[in-house]
Design a protein around this motif. Sequence first.
Motif, mmCIF file in Angstrom:
data_model
loop_
_atom_site.group_PDB
_atom_site.id
_atom_site.type_symbol
_atom_site.label_atom_id
_atom_site.label_comp_id
_atom_site.label_asym_id
_atom_site.label_seq_id
_atom_site.Cartn_x
_atom_site.Cartn_y
_atom_site.Cartn_z
ATOM 1 N N LYS A 196 72.503 41.497 54.178
ATOM 2 C CA LYS A 196 72.913 42.693 54.640
ATOM 3 C C LYS A 196 74.407 42.862 54.226
ATOM 4 N N TYR A 197 74.547 44.225 54.057
ATOM 5 C CA TYR A 197 75.997 44.699 53.429
ATOM 6 C C TYR A 197 76.354 45.958 54.115
ATOM 7 N N PRO A 198 77.751 46.159 54.473
ATOM 8 C CA PRO A 198 78.053 47.378 55.072
ATOM 9 C C PRO A 198 77.974 48.499 54.735
ATOM 10 N N ILE A 199 77.602 49.502 55.259
ATOM 11 C CA ILE A 199 77.669 50.912 54.797
ATOM 12 C C ILE A 199 78.247 51.878 55.703
ATOM 13 N N ARG A 200 79.004 53.075 55.154
ATOM 14 C CA ARG A 200 79.785 54.160 55.758
ATOM 15 C C ARG A 200 78.648 54.969 55.486
ATOM 16 N N GLU A 201 78.327 55.788 56.920
ATOM 17 C CA GLU A 201 77.607 56.942 56.825
ATOM 18 C C GLU A 201 78.245 58.125 57.589
ATOM 19 N N PRO A 202 77.913 59.222 56.955
ATOM 20 C CA PRO A 202 78.745 60.630 57.567
ATOM 21 C C PRO A 202 77.931 60.885 58.888
ATOM 22 N N TYR A 203 76.859 60.274 59.059
ATOM 23 C CA TYR A 203 76.204 60.557 60.533
ATOM 24 C C TYR A 203 76.895 59.664 61.639
ATOM 25 N N THR A 204 77.674 58.527 61.242
ATOM 26 C CA THR A 204 78.389 57.995 62.268
ATOM 27 C C THR A 204 79.342 58.901 62.915
ATOM 28 N N LEU A 205 80.047 59.538 61.919
ATOM 29 C CA LEU A 205 81.185 60.420 62.239
ATOM 30 C C LEU A 205 80.727 61.800 63.079
ATOM 31 N N ALA A 206 79.512 62.460 62.221
ATOM 32 C CA ALA A 206 79.000 63.647 62.817
ATOM 33 C C ALA A 206 78.419 63.454 64.215
ATOM 34 N N LYS A 207 77.760 62.443 64.562
ATOM 35 C CA LYS A 207 77.275 62.336 66.069
ATOM 36 C C LYS A 207 78.325 62.087 66.977
ATOM 37 N N ILE A 208 79.460 61.970 66.684
ATOM 38 C CA ILE A 208 80.563 62.093 67.613
ATOM 39 C C ILE A 208 80.627 63.528 67.978
ATOM 40 N N PHE A 209 80.557 64.596 67.232
ATOM 41 C CA PHE A 209 80.641 65.959 67.434
ATOM 42 C C PHE A 209 79.473 66.598 68.074
ATOM 43 N N ASN A 210 78.275 66.072 67.577
ATOM 44 C CA ASN A 210 77.156 66.601 68.178
ATOM 45 C C ASN A 210 75.796 65.625 68.168
ATOM 46 N N LYS A 211 75.571 64.623 68.935
ATOM 47 C CA LYS A 211 74.767 63.601 68.774
ATOM 48 C C LYS A 211 73.334 64.065 68.442
#
Length: 430
Positions: free
Chosen positions: A65-80
């Motif tokens: 496994k290797y880390p991933i940065r996803e825009p969904y992680t940030l977007a869900k803060i505003f509208n899950k």
Amino acid sequence: MTKVLIVLYYWPPAGGPGVQRWLKFVKYLPDFGYEPIVFAPENPFYPLQDAELLKEVPNQVKVVKYPIREPYTLAKIFNKRKTQTISSGIISEKDKQGFMEKLLLFIRGNLFIPDARVGWVKPATKYLESYLKKNNITKVITTGPPHSLHLIGLALKRKLGIAWYADFRDPWTHIGYHKDLFLLPASQKRHQRLETTVLQQADAIITTSFGTAKEFKKKTKRPIRVITNGYDGNIKKDVFRKKDKFILAHVGSLLTNRNPKNLWVALAELRQENKNFLEYFELQLSGKVSEEVINSIQKEGLSDCLNNKGYVSAEKAFSFMCEASLLSLIEINSAQHASIVPGKLFAYLKAQRPILAIGPKNWDVNKIFEQVGYKPAFEYTEKAKIKAYIRDQFNNFLQGKTDFNSTDEIKAFHRRNLTQNLAFFLNDQV
């Protein structure tokens, strides 16, 4: 054994159909001379989760496994809710109406090409370049969607000259939801260029449907093999079914555009015309269902017979299939979806139930139905035929004729047999 690295996004505890294909392939690949090594994101965003699938991961398989940065992680803060909607692909008309909804779809379609996991491509490629050399791995399989993972295979092919196989569980530019992403002309062209590059640079292509293979053959001369999804485990001849209810069950997501309104009308008419049908009938839904579909069902007066289970585990979903008298398989009514073969079809076959299939003209599912001896799918407009088929199945239910045995033909779609097909393809190409 020959080592093969499988680059994927969906892996337990991810739920839904996307995880099943390679979870089962890695189970059986050692039987055919391959040691599978799974490469997956360390911290993915999974809209659907099924912890029960963790029990099915083979003990002997190595998972890197290797880390991933996803825009969904940030977007869900505003509208899950809306982030889960866009990520899962369940995009209703309501989800496209507001400014924020349209903005999220526009960003998803035009800033993240081919998809929101494209940011994983460079770091994953850099890590794998060293990992493949260190572990003497010369064969790599990428599976999409997300199709950005194919760009990892493309980069590794160019850097290391490895043998690379691109597995398409769904089409790329030909997939139906592209039209919902508000793609600019330049973005559409970029998708097409990337797709063509992947198809022409990969050593071989694997698809889950005949229509997708046919479409890809227009764009590449690389070898293409259709290896469908399938089922696992043994088929039981005495599976449990409920005798006190005639259950028409649908398992899996029902999108807004996957709304067979004539089916709801036919069911309402049967309830009005037949007292027995009114007494025994139950409409059972398991999985994510859009508000529009629920509204259509309620509009036809079916609320009192609707049993909406919501999302359930794969194990529970199969138990619901076995309890049913009739299973429904629904696909969006468009030419673009004629090449989609839902993964749940094969669990339906294992459950040995009659299947009421409704979908587009020339649907690939009919090729499989012909092979196993099932009735072809109906088109959305064929209300009278749909109604007659349900009536026939209900009469069989009243007479106790509930067996539907095509065991020998169905065995071709066992996961082990499909994995053998995959292994032979890997052997033949490079």
